[in-house]
Design an enzyme around this catalytic site. Sequence first.
Site, mmCIF file in Angstrom:
data_model
loop_
_atom_site.group_PDB
_atom_site.id
_atom_site.type_symbol
_atom_site.label_atom_id
_atom_site.label_comp_id
_atom_site.label_asym_id
_atom_site.label_seq_id
_atom_site.Cartn_x
_atom_site.Cartn_y
_atom_site.Cartn_z
ATOM 1 C CG ASP A 120 -7.811 4.586 0.719
ATOM 2 O OD1 ASP A 120 -7.651 3.394 0.667
ATOM 3 O OD2 ASP A 120 -6.988 5.167 1.421
ATOM 4 C CG ASP A 142 -2.088 0.780 1.179
ATOM 5 O OD1 ASP A 142 -2.109 1.521 -0.008
ATOM 6 O OD2 ASP A 142 -2.901 0.689 2.244
#
Length: 958
Positions: A632, A557
Site C-alpha cells: 500500500d 491480499d
Amino acid sequence: MCAVFDGTSLAVTMQTSLTHTPQNAFSPLKMGPLLVLWLAGCLSGTWAVDRGNFKTCDQSAFCKRQRALKPGQSPYRALLETLELTNTKLTLQLINDNNKVRLLLELYRLQGNMTRVKINELKPLKPRFEVPDVLINDPPTEPLSLLSRDENGVVLSLGADSQRLIVSAKPFRLDIMEGREVLLSLNSRGLLAFEHLRIRKDTKVDPEGTENKEETEAANEPTEGEEEKAKEDEKVEDGMWEETFKSHTDSKPNGPSSISLDFSLPGVENVYGIPEHADSLKLKATDGGDPYRLFNLDVFQYEVFNPMALYGAIPVMLSHSAQRTMGIFWLNAAETWVDISSNTAGKTVFGQMLDYVQGSSETPQTDVRWISESGIIDVFIMLGPTPTDVFSQYASLTGTQAFPPLSALAYHQCRWNYNDQEDVAAVDQGFDDHDIPYDFIWLDIEHTDGKRYFTWDPHKFPQPKDMLQGLLDKRRKMVTIVDPHIKVDSSYKIHNEIRSKGFYVKSKDGGDYEGWCWPGNSGYPDFTNPEMRAWWASMFAYDQYEGSMENMYTWNDMNEPSVFNGPEVTMHKDALHGNWENRDLHNLYGLYVQRATAEGLIERSGGVERPFVLARAFFAGSQRYGAVWTGDNAAEWEHLKISIPMCLSLSLVGVSFCGADVGGFFKSPSTELLVRWYQTGAYQPFFRAHAHLDTPRREPWLFGPENTALIREAVRQRYALLPYWYQLFYHAHHSGQPVMRPLWVEYPQDTATFSMDDQFLLGRDLLVHPVTEEGARGVTAYLPGKGEVWFDVHTFQKHNGAQNLYIPVTISSIPVFQRGGSIIPRKARVRRSSSCMEHDPYTLFVALSPKRFAQGELYIDDGHTFNFDKQKQFIHRRFSFANNALSSRNLAPGSQFTTFSWVEKIVILGASKPSKATLKTHDGKESQLEFEFDASMSVLTLRKPGVNAGLDWTVVLQ
C-alpha cells in the site's frame, strides 16, 4: 489494501467518518462499532503510518535481550572430543560455559560451493521448530575431509580452490578461507546466543509434556556441573515468560527461546537483500538505530527509508565486492532482526580519501548479526564467487521464479473497486476507445457477497460468467481477490466446511482463533496444514467457485495475516498451528496461502494451465508460486523512487515478478506523477495500476488527451517488448537469474555501480533510468562498461560506456538504452491484448558492439500451459551477428513447437552501409532484401525478410 489502526489507537480515528465511502461499499450496520471505526481510519484522508502500532527492538523483549549482549564475551566452547565426521556431515557439541547447556553443531558441505551450518539444543526440553516446505529438496552434500586437528581446533577441506573451514574451539568460531583469505567468519564477535527451552520456576503448573509431578521434579533436579544452568533458568527478566505490547499480552508458554549468530565479512562494504523494506538497495549500518526487521505485517501507508518490517520477509543477504559475491540464507520463519555494522560506515568522502592518501591499512569489513525469536540456527552460506553463481546456488535451495503466462507480463488495470458488471464493461470499452492495450482487469473485495470470498455480489455482479465471457471474446482476463480471512457466518459454506473439518488456526486456549478483518469477525484457515491447503485448492474448481472461468485468476491480499484488532495488526504469536505457535512460523503463512491458491488454479485445469497468483506477504520460496507487489504505497514522488530499490532487493533474492501500484494506492497523484509512474512501471516486471476506493477515478484517459497519449505510449512500449520480457522470465524460471538487476550484477568490478538504485538493467541488455524527480528537465544516467557502447532505444544515438551521461528530458522521455553487442526481439504491431499479438511478426534490433558483434535470443511457446516443460513444446533461438552475417539457429533441438510468427524487419544499430543484403533460408534458397541506411545515425534497416521465426536463416551483408 490498507491495514487499520490497533484497538488502542481508535481515538485517532474518531476525527474521521465514512462519509466519503461510495454507496454500498460497506454495510456499517452489519459490523461491530469497532470495525466501523477501524474502517473510518482506513478510508479517511489521515494517511500515514502510525509507528506506535509497531514494535521497535527495545519494545521486542527478545531483541532487546539479545542486543544487550556485548561482543567479545562468547561463553561457547567446542568440545572437540565429540567430533564425528561422516560422508555427509560433521557433528560437534558446543557447551555454554556459563550455564553448561550443550548445543549440537552440524556442518555440511553442499554441492555447488555452499556450506550449511545447523545449531540446535543437544537435548531440548521439547522439539524446536525447523522450517519445512521452503527447500525444494534435501540439498545434496559432498564429503568433508579432515586436514588437521589439535587441541585448539580442526581444519576441514571444502574441496576446490583451496577452500578450508576452520573450527576454533575456545571460544567457538568458524572461518571459511580460500587460500590465505578469510571469506567469512561465524561468531568472530562472540554473539552466538541460544536461549534454551526451560521449565518455568515461578509457577507450580506442570510443564507441557511432563507426565507427572515426580517426573517434573526429576527433570528439574540439577545434575553435577549444572548448578549454573539451574541458576540461570531461575532468572526472570521482563518479557521472558509474558510480554505486553499496548493492549495485547503474549503468554509465551515456552518461555525464552531466541537465537542469535554473528557473521563477519572481511573486505566487504556492500550488502543487499533481506526484503521487504522501503529502503535503499544497499543496506545501511544499523548502529545507533533499529535493526532491519523481518516480520510480515500489514503496515498502513509505510514510510520510505525505514528499516521497519513490511508485508514480506526473505532472510537472504548478499555481500558484494569487486573480488567476490556471497550470500547468507538464514532459514528461520520467526520474527527476525538483522543488525549491520561496518568499519567504513559513516566515513565522509573526505575521510575515505584521507585513508587512501595516508595508506590506511584498515581492511573494510561488514559485520552482520541475525536475531530470531525461536526455532534453530539453520544457515546456508553461498560462496559464489560471482553474482550469477549466488543466484544459481540460492535457486538450487528454494527453487526458481514460476514461469507466468505471457499475458501476466502485460498491463493490469485495478482499483478498489470497480462497482459492478456495467462498470467493468465501461472500463474495458474505454481502453478500446482510447487505443490503450490491457490484459487483466481486477476486482477487489467489493465484488463479493458481503466479503464472503469465492462468492459474487448478487446485485452488482449477477452474471459473472457473462462478464468473463465478454472479456474472453476480446482475449482479456480478470483477477478476483480471495483473502485468507473467512467471515464467521453459519450461512456461509466456506466457513462451515473449514470449521467442521477443524482447519482454522486455534487460539492458545484451543478454540478457533478469530479476529477482525474486512468481513467483520473472521476465522483464519491454518494453511500450514497440508490437508487444509488441499481443501482450499479444491475450492477453485469451476464447479466449486461458482461463476469462475478459465480466464479468471486470483489475488491473495492481507496474507501476513492481517488481523485488524490483533497485536501489530496481525495474529497473536501464541495462536496455534497444530503443535506450533504462530511465533515459530509467522513469516511462512503468506507463502502457504499463495501456494495453496496456485495449486488450486493448476488443479482446476487438470494440471495443464500455468497459474497467475499475486500475493502481498511472502517468504523464501514464494517465487515458486507467483508474483508479489510492494503493497500500500502512496501517490508521492518518494514512493515512486523507492519502488526501484524495493523490486531490485526482491530480484536479488529470487523474486523476479515484482511491481508497485502505478500511481500510488493512497492519495491522488498529480498528472505529472501519474505519467512518470506509468513510464517507470512499464519497465518493471509486474505492471499494474491500482488505487484506493476513496481516491478519484484514474483510468488513463481521464487526465486530458495529452496525458492519455503519454500513458498510451508507455503502455505500448511495454507491449512491444513482451518478447524480451518473456525470454527473461523463461531464463529466471530455468536458471534463477533475476529479470530486473542492479548494474553491479553485470559489472561486478565497477565500484561506481555498487550503490546505484535509481537505474537498473533488464536482463543484460536494456538499461533503464526512469525519471522520478518532479519537474525534471534532465537526468544523469551511468552507462557502464569500459570499451562498450550503448544505444538510445528511441533515437538510436550511440554513447560510450563508463561515463555519466546527462540526458535532457521532457514529459515524454523514458531513458532506455540497449547494450552494444545485443539483439532484442520486439513486436511492433501492438493490439488490444497480448493474446491478440500471438501470431504477429517480430522486429529484431541488433546493436553492434565496437567489434561489430552481437548476440540475442528468442523464446516462444503457447504462452499459457505447462507444455513447454512437460512436452518440450517451445522454440528457443539464438541470434548472432558476426563477420557481417546475422544468423538464427536452434538452441533446443529436442523441442517441438511451431509458430505462425515471422521476422518482418531487422534494424542494425552502429552499422555500415552494405552494397547488398542476401537472405539464405533453411531450405537453401537465397533472395535479396530491400534495405535503407541512415548515414547520420549509422542505422541499417532490412525490410521484409519474411522468414518464419522458428526456422534457421542467415542474412549476409556485402
